[in-house]
Enzyme design. Structure first.
Site, short mmCIF file in Angstrom:
data_model
loop_
_atom_site.label_atom_id
_atom_site.label_comp_id
_atom_site.label_asym_id
_atom_site.label_seq_id
_atom_site.Cartn_x
_atom_site.Cartn_y
_atom_site.Cartn_z
N SER A 144 0.86 -1.19 0.00
CA SER A 144 0.00 0.00 0.00
C SER A 144 0.90 1.23 0.00
CB SER A 144 -0.84 -0.03 1.27
OG SER A 144 -1.33 1.24 1.63
N TYR A 157 -2.50 -0.67 10.12
CA TYR A 157 -2.46 -0.91 8.67
C TYR A 157 -1.06 -0.65 8.12
CZ TYR A 157 -4.19 -0.79 3.81
OH TYR A 157 -4.42 -1.03 2.48
P1 NDP Z 1 -11.92 -4.87 -0.77
O1 NDP Z 1 -12.54 -4.58 0.56
O2 NDP Z 1 -12.72 -4.68 -1.99
O3 NDP Z 1 -11.31 -6.34 -0.78
C1 NDP Z 1 -10.79 -6.96 0.35
C2 NDP Z 1 -10.88 -8.44 0.09
O4 NDP Z 1 -10.27 -9.15 1.15
C3 NDP Z 1 -12.31 -8.92 -0.03
O5 NDP Z 1 -12.39 -9.74 -1.16
C4 NDP Z 1 -12.53 -9.71 1.25
O6 NDP Z 1 -13.42 -10.79 0.97
C5 NDP Z 1 -11.11 -10.22 1.53
N1 NDP Z 1 -10.88 -10.49 2.94
C6 NDP Z 1 -10.87 -9.62 3.98
N2 NDP Z 1 -10.65 -10.27 5.12
C7 NDP Z 1 -10.50 -11.60 4.80
C8 NDP Z 1 -10.26 -12.76 5.55
N3 NDP Z 1 -10.12 -12.72 6.89
N4 NDP Z 1 -10.16 -13.94 4.89
C9 NDP Z 1 -10.29 -13.99 3.55
N5 NDP Z 1 -10.53 -12.92 2.79
C10 NDP Z 1 -10.64 -11.72 3.42
O7 NDP Z 1 -10.63 -3.96 -0.78
P2 NDP Z 1 -9.47 -3.71 -1.84
O8 NDP Z 1 -9.72 -4.44 -3.10
O9 NDP Z 1 -9.27 -2.26 -1.84
O10 NDP Z 1 -8.24 -4.36 -1.06
C11 NDP Z 1 -7.48 -5.44 -1.57
C12 NDP Z 1 -6.07 -5.31 -1.05
O11 NDP Z 1 -5.48 -4.13 -1.58
C13 NDP Z 1 -5.96 -5.18 0.47
O12 NDP Z 1 -4.82 -5.88 0.91
C14 NDP Z 1 -5.77 -3.70 0.68
O13 NDP Z 1 -5.11 -3.41 1.88
C15 NDP Z 1 -4.93 -3.36 -0.53
N6 NDP Z 1 -4.91 -1.96 -0.90
C16 NDP Z 1 -6.04 -1.29 -1.27
C17 NDP Z 1 -5.95 0.03 -1.66
C18 NDP Z 1 -7.13 0.81 -2.10
O14 NDP Z 1 -7.00 2.02 -2.31
N7 NDP Z 1 -8.28 0.23 -2.30
C19 NDP Z 1 -4.68 0.75 -1.65
C20 NDP Z 1 -3.57 -0.06 -1.25
C21 NDP Z 1 -3.68 -1.36 -0.90
P3 NDP Z 1 -14.45 -11.40 2.05
O15 NDP Z 1 -14.99 -10.24 2.84
O16 NDP Z 1 -15.46 -12.12 1.23
O17 NDP Z 1 -13.61 -12.33 2.86
#
Ligand code: NDP
Length: 254
Positions: A144, A157
């Protein structure tokens, strides 16, 4: 030779049922990989599999809670039963809890660290022997801007995402001899469920991001398709331990 071909390869994307994970899954699938969408919400995962199927991508979903080591183990076993191989692991599942540092409970801290960092280590450990047996593999970890910068409300985070970069470097050095490349991608501000919540909670965030980003916009999940393909294919066979920003220039703007 097509450097970007993933035919016959199997890619597991944790958190692949939405946002950045699904954007990467679309890229990997369209480059020929079979894709495993691994997350908790089965309804969302089923919809993601259907969407990938409509793009002619072979996709299945496996339920996993990445904070639970036995759930991760079961996920990998299911992948092996279904496909007999695991070539690409994308550690994308992530979460955030925004608080001033003094206000975190230890449980909130652990939730963020376990979801974002410990899960990646666990999944890498499970994938390692399978990749060794296959003669190599590709691991993509998601960092990130908080891998580089700090912000007052992101102690947990930022610690997890800084840790992802160092974990990536350590694994890359350990496993280069096994032909396993481990790299990290650092997205900027991307329009997903995670940041939609932040935009609701932090006044002026949307405008500040657009103003600071040289590209003049938020990123999209599909902005991550190409980098996923690059880091999952032979195109990146001599790239390991790297951190690659995907941020429209956010991190290089003075
Ligand atoms: P979303 O909230 O859209 O996606 C997060 C995903 O993680 C979901 O698919 C969720 O699925 C899954 N998830 C969360 N907790 C668990 C768990 N305990 N077990 C399995 N799956 C889990 O967010 P983003 O697409 O934005 O985030 C994806 C990644 O990118 C993350 O690591 C985030 O930190 C990173 N990121 C995002 C940025 C942004 O601006 N959006 C910037 C920088 C990094 P479900 O709830 O079904 O389990």
């Amino acid at each position: 030779m097509n450097l970007f071909d993933l035919k016959g390869r199997v890619a597991v994307v944790t958190g692949g049922n939405g946002g950045i994970g699904l954007g990467m899954a679309r890229g990997l699938g369209q480059a020929g990989a079979a894709v495993v969408v691994a997350a908790r919400n089965e309804e969302k995962s089923a919809a993601a599999v259907e969407e990938l199927g409509a793009l002619s991508v072979e996709a299945v979903s496996v339920r996993v809670d990445v904070t639970d080591s036995s759930s991760c183990r079961t996920m990998v076993e299911e992948v092996m039963q279904r496909f007999g191989r695991l070539d690409v692991l994308v550690n994308n599942a992530g979460t955030n809890i925004r608080r001033q540092p003094q206000d975190y409970t230890i449980d909130e801290w652990r939730t963020v660290i376990d979801t974002n960092l410990t899960s990646a280590m666990l999944c890498c450990q499970l994938a390692y022997p399978l990749m060794v047996e296959a003669g190599g593999g590709k691991i993509i970890n998601i960092g990130s801007m908080m891998s580089i910068f700090g912000a007052s409300f992101t102690a947990a985070y930022a610690a997890s995402k800084g840790g992802i970069v160092q974990l990536t470097k350590a694994l890359a050095t350990a496993w280069a001899k096994d032909n396993i490349q481990v790299n990290a991608v650092l997205p900027g501000w991307i329009d997903t469920e995670l940041t939609r919540r932040a935009r609701g909670e932090i006044e002026g965030l949307h405008e500040r991001v657009v103003a600071r980003t040289p590209a003049g916009r938020w990123g999209t999940p599909d902005d991550h398709a190409g980098i996923a393909v690059f880091l999952a294919t032979a195109a990146s066979d001599f790239v390991t331990g790297s951190t690659i920003t995907i941020d429209g220039g956010y991190s290089v703007q003075a």
